[in-house]
Motif scaffolding. Structure first.
Motif, PDB file in Angstrom:
ATOM      1  N   SER A 134       0.854  -1.186   0.000  1.00  0.00           N
ATOM      2  CA  SER A 134       0.000   0.000   0.000  1.00  0.00           C
ATOM      3  C   SER A 134       0.892   1.239   0.000  1.00  0.00           C
ATOM      4  O   SER A 134       2.097   1.145  -0.301  1.00  0.00           O
ATOM      5  N   LYS A 185       2.558  -0.060   3.953  1.00  0.00           N
ATOM      6  CA  LYS A 185       2.438   1.221   3.258  1.00  0.00           C
ATOM      7  C   LYS A 185       3.848   1.726   2.977  1.00  0.00           C
ATOM      8  O   LYS A 185       4.612   1.970   3.908  1.00  0.00           O
ATOM      9  N   SER A 269      -2.526  -3.127   8.867  1.00  0.00           N
ATOM     10  CA  SER A 269      -1.815  -2.137   8.055  1.00  0.00           C
ATOM     11  C   SER A 269      -0.662  -1.539   8.843  1.00  0.00           C
ATOM     12  O   SER A 269      -0.835  -1.135   9.991  1.00  0.00           O
ATOM     13  N   GLN A 271       2.589   1.266   8.415  1.00  0.00           N
ATOM     14  CA  GLN A 271       3.389   2.229   7.662  1.00  0.00           C
ATOM     15  C   GLN A 271       4.857   1.855   7.810  1.00  0.00           C
ATOM     16  O   GLN A 271       5.387   1.842   8.918  1.00  0.00           O
TER      17      GLN A 271
END
Lengths: 346, 346
Positions: A134, A185, A269, A271
């Motif tokens: 992502s 991400k 998710s 980062q």
């Protein structure tokens, strides 16, 4: 002697990072015997980094919106994949310009891939490990100075929306035990090789890459080297080798029961770590590595739209959560990124 | 004399709120001449509240996963809809138990409806107004004492995930000018008429509805009236008439250029106003309206799972953003909700 054998399916394997990932896996896990299934809309090349290794490799031309193409990825002579790296996609500008194609490739094909993975467990009858790439484009709206894992994602473009919707699918498919998934991400990866792209972030690579090759580059932010805006405009970046190592770390995290317990239970998710660099610091790093002559090749053509878009991006993230999961961060700043580019591409 | 004419398509029109919405629209906009297209998987009844009004009504049995069924909703004798209320869906427990059905109905059919709306503008060649009903189930994870519009949505179940994905579609389709959309997140609407449902929140209605009818009810929280847990356990609620008025407000908001400018540009999701009520206060409200005999009909059978789930829900939201957009909030607390139920259902 190989202590382990893994079949790895990579979609978007013909892309820049996709083509580098097999080599990084082999480099960081020399004991593992890898079998790679490399798929893309155009048949990918066998990565040169696999030559001389014990890894095996199949390349497949596959349109993921076609179910029989999709099925073929799961029925190669290597059998079912243990790990899927879902790296295919239409990039940001393309997703805005061809909105339906972006939805189809970035959302529908990813969901179809998740669905296929769900119904085909690994050889050990475990859920397939699913690593989805992502982007910081999932952020937008009003952001704090430092983005936290708890910061709300309110993307303001098609690409970010599409990636975010897939992140929620990955979390949900994992919660249900259909796959063992994570969404990573990516920061802006710099410097990017190849010709200048039409992405808004392309200048971050361009103002380094072109001068290193003795060519002029356009900086769309600021009116000259002394413009204060160069210090005010920051980008969240990481260098390719660190990012690729984090792709490997993601796989290791999901196979490590103790470590993966630390993933926040309501979200899959993460980062990936990066660091903030101002346009001023990018130019300074270029000067330190290559001297004043290189810097003199940068021409300034201020573009207010580009400046506005870059300024809307998240400028900094709190890395601590990602680091606690075992992901790594660059230790040698933008100069390190330039030196790595020079070593690999010049 | 009618000063305006609108065609309103309601999906899920056979549901509780869906069947009440036409009457509320006619009540609050007596000058408008409505043509209703009421669709559901089972053909809905013509709402009795439309009798004696100048409104016209078609009822349609439609499976939204069937494209020809979908097409039929846009090609009735009333022509293209000006406004769509997307209210169909598989409820929370059903979405967990039949996961694929939930995905198909709650996500895929909503996206198909958005897609159909995109390609069929209103008679005035404007984007169709699209009002999507979402839920507090889109929240989860670690929540602040008071949830803000900036609070991240991390749903922990299929229903919340499905609703949230649709919220991002509604924002994206609106950003692209395909529809003029909004997602309204509903509080728990109480008291709900009819037989007890299997939803976790069902007891909030049940401990009022059944005693009002002289029947016993089970409270799954606490061991008796004096248990402190009754004061600690809070639910975010609104009464039906206020919620239905907010459905009408949503339509008015989107047609009012000045007001809709106040919608946060990066999100088309709004948590509808509500108020926090503890189980203790619910029982006290019942006592105030109907007396000690009614309260004596509540039996306590503490269920730790139910308590855990209810405690995980967001307990309170900051209403100010929704109020600034013109949405309204109950002024008469839970006693008002009980009195409304008694007036309408007894």
């Amino acid at each position: 002697m190989a202590i382990d054998s893994q079949t790895i399916l990579i979609t978007g394997a013909g892309g820049w990072l996709g083509s580098l990932l097999p080599g990084k896996l082999v480099e960081l896990e020399p004991e593992t015997s890898f079998k790679f299934v490399l798929a893309d809309i155009v048949e990918p090349k066998i990565p040169s980094s696999l030559k001389g290794t014990k890894s095996e490799c199949i390349t497949i031309k596959a349109d993921l919106s076609d179910d029989s193409n999709m099925q073929a990825l799961f029925t190669t002579k290597y059998g079912k994949p243990d790990v899927i790296y879902s790296m295919h996609g239409i990039m940001s500008l393309g997703s805005e310009e061809n909105w339906d194609l972006g939805m189809r490739v970035n959302v529908d094909s990813t969901r179809a891939l998740l669905e296929k993975a769900r119904h085909q467990k690994t050889k050990q009858d475990k859920p397939i490990t699913f690593i989805f790439t992502s982007s910081v484009a999932t952020y937008g709206g009003q952001l704090p100075d430092e983005v936290l894992p708890s910061t709300s994602c309110t993307p303001e473009g098609a690409y970010g929306t599409e990636k975010l919707i897939c992140e929620y699918y990955v979390t949900e498919y994992t919660r249900k035990g259909f796959v063992n998934g994570i969404s990573i991400k990516l920061p802006t990866i710099v410097p990017r090789p190849g010709p200048p792209s039409r992405a808004t972030s392309a200048f971050v690579s361009g103002i380094v890459r072109e001068p290193l090759a003795g060519q002029e580059a356009i900086c769309p932010i600021g009116s000259g080297l002394e413009d204060a805006i160069l210090q005010q405009t920051g980008v969240w970046v990481a260098k390719p080798s660190t990012t690729l190592a984090n792709f490997v770390k993601a796989k290791q995290l999901l196979s490590n029961t103790d470590l993966s317990k630390n993933i926040l239970p309501w979200s899959r998710s993460v980062q990936l770590p990066g660091f903030t660099v101002s346009v001023h610091d990018i130019i300074q790093a270029l000067r330190n590595v290559k001297g004043d002559d290189a810097v003199a090749l940068i021409k300034f053509e201020h573009d207010e739209t580009c400046k506005r878009i870059v300024s809307s991006w998240p400028r900094a993230f709190d890395n601590s959560y990602a680091l606690s999961l075992g992901f790594i961060v660059d230790q040698d700043g933008f100069e390190g990124a330039i030196k790595e580019y020079r070593a690999n591409h010049m």
